[in-house]
Write an enzyme that holds these catalytic residues in place. Structure first.
Site: not given
Length: 212
Positions: A115, A133
Site C-alpha cells: 500500500k 486500503d
C-alpha cells in the site's frame, strides 16, 4: 469499470491525497505515519516534524526513542518510529540517499508494504500504482470487482480492470467515495451515484426500507 470511474470523477473532481508533503521522502514518512491514523492527524504531526527533520539523514541520526515524542499523536507510533528511522538508514546505505522509485525496491524498506509503496509510486513519482486500503477494498468488494478480502489480490484484480495510467486516480476516487458515501457501517446507498451498478446497494436499501 469505465462507467464507475467516469461517474466518480464527476462526483469527486478534486480527489487526491490529503497528506501534505514537499518531497518524495516527506511523502514516504507521512504515508508510513498514516496507517490507522487520519490524514488530518498526520498533517498536524508533520507540520511540526518536518520543520526539524525532513531528510533521510535527519531521521537516520535519531534513535526510535528520540523520534517517538514527535509522532506520539498517531497510532502505533513506537513501531512507526522504528520503521522511519530504519527506512531512512536503508535509503542512505542502499539507495544513495534517494527514495527508490520501483515497487520492489520501495518494499525493501522497513515498514513499507504494497500500500505504502503504491502511494509513493503514484503520488510521489507519478508512476502507475494502485494502493488498496480499507476504503478501496470495501468499495471494490461492494461493486463486485473482487471476491477476495486480500488486499494484494484486490490490487491485482483492479489493475487488470483499469488502464495503468488511471491506477492512481482510481485509488483516490475509491477512497473519497468510501469516506463520504460508501461507508463501512452505514453506506449512503440512497445518495450514491453508483447504486444502479452496485450489487450490494439493493441489499442495503432493502434492509433500510421501512417495514409495513
Amino acid at each position: 469499470m469505465k462507467l464507475v470511474l467516469d461517474r466518480l470523477h464527476r462526483e469527486y473532481p478534486q480527489a487526491g491525497t490529503r497528506l501534505k508533503w514537499n518531497s518524495v521522502f516527506e511523502l514516504l514518512v507521512a504515508t508510513i505515519l498514516s496507517a490507522q491514523t487520519t490524514d488530518n492527524q498526520v498533517n498536524q504531526i508533520t507540520a511540526t516534524l518536518f520543520k526539524h527533520y525532513n531528510r533521510p539523514q535527519d531521521f537516520a541520526a535519531l534513535t526510535p526513542e528520540e523520534l517517538e515524542p514527535w509522532i506520539k499523536g498517531c497510532g502505533l507510533y513506537r513501531n512507526k518510529a522504528v520503521f522511519i528511522v530504519e527506512a531512512s538508514r536503508a535509503i542512505i546505505e542502499r539507495f544513495g540517499g534517494k527514495v527508490p522509485d520501483t515497487l520492489e525496491e520501495l518494499m525493501e524498506l522497513p515498514g513499507v508494504g504494497r500500500k505504502t509503496a503504491n502511494v509513493v509510486l503514484s503520488v510521489g513519482f507519478g508512476k502507475p500504482g494502485l494502493a488498496v486500503d480499507t476504503h478501496v477494498q470495501r468499495v471494490a468488494s461492494r461493486l463486485g470487482f473482487t471476491e477476495s478480502n486480500n488486499p494484494e489480490h484486490t490490487e491485482r484484480r483492479l489493475k487488470s480492470l483499469i488502464p495503468p495510467g488511471k491506477w492512481g486516480k482510481a485509488h483516490h476516487l475509491f477512497i473519497w467515495h468510501g469516506r463520504s458515501v460508501c461507508q463501512a457501517r452505514k453506506p449512503k446507498c440512497g445518495q450514491c451515484r453508483l447504486s444502479d451498478l452496485c450489487p450490494a446497494a439493493a441489499d442495503f436499501l432493502k434492509e433500510s426500507a421501512p417495514r409495513s
